[in-house]
Design an enzyme around this catalytic site. Structure first.
Site, PDB file in Angstrom:
ATOM      1  N   ASP A  41       0.850  -1.174   0.000  1.00 46.61           N
ATOM      2  CA  ASP A  41       0.000   0.000   0.000  1.00 46.61           C
ATOM      3  C   ASP A  41       0.895   1.236   0.000  1.00 46.61           C
ATOM      4  O   ASP A  41       2.094   1.154   0.293  1.00 46.61           O
ATOM      5  CB  ASP A  41      -0.906  -0.029   1.238  1.00 46.61           C
ATOM      6  CG  ASP A  41      -1.936   1.086   1.222  1.00 46.61           C
ATOM      7  OD1 ASP A  41      -2.458   1.406   0.148  1.00 46.61           O
ATOM      8  OD2 ASP A  41      -2.201   1.652   2.297  1.00 46.61           O
ATOM      9  N   ASP A  43      -0.254   4.989   1.106  1.00 48.11           N
ATOM     10  CA  ASP A  43      -0.485   5.842   2.274  1.00 48.11           C
ATOM     11  C   ASP A  43      -0.437   5.017   3.555  1.00 48.11           C
ATOM     12  O   ASP A  43      -1.131   4.004   3.681  1.00 48.11           O
ATOM     13  CB  ASP A  43      -1.837   6.548   2.165  1.00 48.11           C
ATOM     14  CG  ASP A  43      -1.860   7.566   1.027  1.00 48.11           C
ATOM     15  OD1 ASP A  43      -0.861   8.272   0.852  1.00 48.11           O
ATOM     16  OD2 ASP A  43      -2.874   7.629   0.309  1.00 48.11           O
ATOM     17  N   ASP A 237      -1.217  -1.025   6.062  1.00 50.67           N
ATOM     18  CA  ASP A 237      -1.356  -0.416   7.389  1.00 50.67           C
ATOM     19  C   ASP A 237      -2.769  -0.513   7.919  1.00 50.67           C
ATOM     20  O   ASP A 237      -3.044  -0.038   9.017  1.00 50.67           O
ATOM     21  CB  ASP A 237      -0.932   1.058   7.340  1.00 50.67           C
ATOM     22  CG  ASP A 237      -1.935   1.919   6.583  1.00 50.67           C
ATOM     23  OD1 ASP A 237      -2.263   1.569   5.418  1.00 50.67           O
ATOM     24  OD2 ASP A 237      -2.402   2.933   7.130  1.00 50.67           O
TER      25      ASP A 237
END
Length: 287
Positions: A41, A43, A237
């Protein structure tokens, strides 16, 4: 979200394992093949609040020098890969344009597979319209095959009304991703998932979401780099998108603690990542 019975919960969070210890434990638990390809990922993993995560530039540099296939994934459909590449370069992350995979690209690929050469009425930005043009789609508001809803900073009441009427007339409803809010310097912004809910309420039609946590996003990414799920890791995250998506696609899943989900929160989910590390800096020795 429900909670596990007390009998199944740990008495406290387990100690954070080193990358090597976690890798050893993971291999014993899952008997997985060594990681040959990486999905990550963007961000919360590589960048956070407009700044690179410590260790992220080195992580990307190590991936590039290793020659191993990798993709940076994002549910954001606003920007083209070239736009995103330029933004990442300004933050010190030298990611090739070809190594960026967005929900816009995944959506375009999905539609091209489902109905080649189709037509779509699109609410979105250049990232989405460019991707659809690239697969041979015609953008039209005259009896389109699909209404495709993506991210934009300028959602128009007129455009949403048009989408509702086209869906009522029989257009199929597609949404790039289910995210209900997006970040900005001023605070949260309504995102595609929120607008999709409004359209669904007005039409009684639920969209098909292509982006995370749909494992379709993972499978299209794997196909793009000719990778296999048994030897690919997904770094994220967020437990509810990145980890869930990777898990359902059969990948090794690695939760980093530099974004949304904390270790305590991760323990509350009924599923678990393969392992948890502080950041991508802890993965450098694996590449």
């Amino acid at each position: 979200m429900g909670y596990l019975p007390d009998s199944l919960l740990r008495s406290g969070p387990p100690p954070l394992l080193t990358a090597s210890a976690a890798r050893h434990q993971g291999s014993e638990m899952n008997d997985r093949k060594p990681v040959q390809s990486w999905l990550t990922d963007m961000d919360g993993v590589l960048v956070h609040e407009g700044q690179p995560v410590p260790g992220a530039p080195e992580f990307i540099a190590r991936l590039r020098s290793s020659g191993r296939p990798f993709l940076v994934l994002t549910n954001n459909s606003i920007y083209t890969p070239r736009d995103l590449q330029a933004r990442l370069v300004r933050m010190g992350l030298d990611v090739p344009e070809s190594a960026i995979w967005s929900s816009a690209l995944a959506t375009a690929q999905f539609l091209a597979d489902q109905r080649p050469g189709g037509t779509a009425y699109v609410i979105g930005e250049a990232g989405l319209t460019t991707a659809l043009h690239a697969v041979g789609y015609v953008l039209s508001d005259f009896a389109p095959d699909y209404v495709v809803l993506g991210e934009t900073r300028t959602y128009s009441f007129e455009a949403i009304t048009k989408a509702i009427r086209l869906i009522n007339d029989g257009a199929r409803f597609i949404c790039t991703n289910p995210d209900v809010t997006g970040p900005s310097m001023e605070g949260a912004l309504p995102a595609a998932g929120s607008v999709a809910a409004m359209v669904s309420k007005a039409t009684g039609v639920e969209p098909y979401f292509v982006g995370k946590p749909n494992p379709m996003m993972m499978r299209s990414a794997l196909n793009t780099i000719d990778a296999h799920s048994e030897s690919t890791a997904m770094i994220g995250d967020r437990m509810d998108t990145d980890i869930l998506c990777g898990l359902e696609a059969g990948l090794e899943t690695i939760l980093v603690l530099t974004g949304i989900s904390s270790r305590t929160e991760a323990e509350r989910y009924p599923y678990r990542p393969s392992r948890i590390v502080n950041s991508v800096a802890d993965l450098l020795d694996e590449i």
